[in-house]
Design an enzyme around this catalytic site. Structure first.
Site, PDB file in Angstrom:
ATOM      1  CB  SER A 197       6.830  38.975  28.494  1.00 38.03           C
ATOM      2  OG  SER A 197       6.012  39.952  27.880  1.00 38.03           O
ATOM      3  CG  HIS A 224       4.329  40.500  31.028  1.00 36.31           C
ATOM      4  ND1 HIS A 224       5.519  41.013  30.576  1.00 36.31           N
ATOM      5  CD2 HIS A 224       4.441  40.460  32.376  1.00 36.31           C
ATOM      6  CE1 HIS A 224       6.322  41.272  31.607  1.00 36.31           C
ATOM      7  NE2 HIS A 224       5.683  40.927  32.705  1.00 36.31           N
ATOM      8  CG  ASP A 320       8.247  42.027  35.133  1.00 39.90           C
ATOM      9  OD1 ASP A 320       8.641  42.380  36.267  1.00 39.90           O
ATOM     10  OD2 ASP A 320       7.161  41.469  34.923  1.00 39.90           O
TER      11      ASP A 320
END
Length: 385
Positions: A197, A224, A320
């Protein structure tokens, strides 16, 4: 207080950002600038903890401003981008120049209040994490140790100070790091799966640059990013790295030496068709407030490949990838995590390490060689048997 400098040529947008941050706890806007040239002097004067930066500005645009800033400062810079192909390309250029992260300008919103809310929702968590990261932790430094069970060469880890779910230091003291269960090395690897991310575009570029064209397995990646951005990012990686890189589409057959990046706003999952593995795009609800989500991709890889998979969790906010890493390890797969020192934000990899799910913890500059070595050793061992 985390101090913020807002740089944008639009008076309206500057006011929007100032209002959005005005009610955020622990954040204070200390100044504004109408272009990158004016921002340079204010950065030296105000020494902000975080800078928000527009891309298109007169005299000195955001990309050039970031390049100039990086010659003297390491201050985190969050770019403001439009959700368009041109905006995506410019944002990726800014990230390559040294910007830390980005948010997209609100579009199709019905009122000023909704625009302010949209900016606040995106911007505040990033400022809190990136601004807080620059501040030294309270109390004496903790002596570095290596968790039991990690493979030789794993980076030393601190027993405390692990980022919580949003990437910030835990509020209730250090989070204990559980030792990973050591695995017997040498099993065959048929797929590499990577999640990332914040800081991920730069990290992924460096990892893929270290891998050869004839890599004998496919790589699947969830980074992401919103729609449009993932397509531009895949095209950029395809031009700049040895591997073939694609934004994953529906029904693509996974091939060795090819990288498949989850498209914005869709989870990347897989299914078997005969002996082939093909991509599927899922519109299932977001997980960890993300779509695409690393957890979703990791679970799908675990279901199809089990112990034939090798996963890596790179820099990023939040957690995540943690629950997906557990599913992978329960299925016999191994998981590598980027270390804290080389991560822009040690949220995602830190969550994996803190849960005792990392077989190896490595700095970014050693991850490509570790992945390649693991694939080659595993396939050599499989042939020998």
């Amino acid at each position: 207080m985390i101090s913020v400098l807002v740089v944008d040529d639009s008076v309206v947008v500057r006011r929007l950002i100032v209002d959005a941050l005005g009610e955020a706890p622990g954040i204070q806007v200390v100044g504004t600038a109408a272009n990158g040239l004016l921002a340079q002097a204010k950065i030296d004067q105000l020494k902000p903890d975080v800078i928000t930066m527009d891309i298109e500005m007169p005299q000195m645009d955001g990309i050039e401003a970031v390049r100039e800033l990086r010659k003297r400062h390491s201050t985190p810079v969050i770019m403001f981008s439009t959700l368009s192909a041109a905006g995506a390309n410019a944002t990726l250029e800014a990230l390559a120049a040294g910007a830390t992260d980005y948010v997209t300008k609100p579009s199709n919103v019905g009122s000023v209040a909704e625009s302010i809310a949209a900016v606040r929702q995106q911007l505040v968590p990033k400022i809190q994490v990136l601004g807080g990261r620059r501040r030294p932790p309270a109390g004496p430094p903790l002596r570095g140790t290596s968790p039991a069970g990690l493979r030789p060469g794993a980076a030393p880890m601190r027993p405390g100070g692990l980022p919580a779910a949003a990437g910030r230091p835990a509020a209730n003291g250090p989070v204990p790091v559980r030792p990973a269960v050591r695995r017997a090395p040498g099993g065959k690897i048929d797929i590499l799966a990577i999640g990332s991310s914040t800081g991920g575009p730069d990290a992924l570029t460096k990892v893929l640059l270290g891998l050869p064209t004839d890599l004998p397995v496919p790589i699947v990646i969830t980074q992401h990013m919103p729609p449009v951005f993932t397509k531009m990012f895949a095209e950029r990686l395809d031009r700049s790295t040895p591997l073939r890189v694609l934004e994953a589409g529906e029904g693509m057959e996974l091939a060795a030496g090819t990288v498949y990046i989850a498209p914005g706003d869709r989870h990347l999952v897989f299914e078997r068709r005969g002996t082939a593995t093909v991509t599927q795009l899922s519109g299932a609800p977001p997980e960890n407030s993300c779509r695409p989500a690393v957890d979703v991709m990791f679970r799908s890889v675990a279901a199809l490949y089990g112990g034939l998979a090798y996963a890596a969790v790179l820099t990023g906010m939040g957690q995540d990838g943690r629950s997906g890493a557990k599913v992978l390890r329960d299925s016999g797969a191994e998981v590598l995590a980027q270390d804290e020192a080389s991560s822009v934000v040690w949220g995602m990899p830190g969550a994996v390490v803190g849960a005792g799910l990392a077989d190896e913890i490595l700095p970014l500059d050693r991850i490509a060689s570790a992945l390649l070595n693991r694939v080659r050793v595993g396939r050599t061992a499989a042939v020998a048997r």
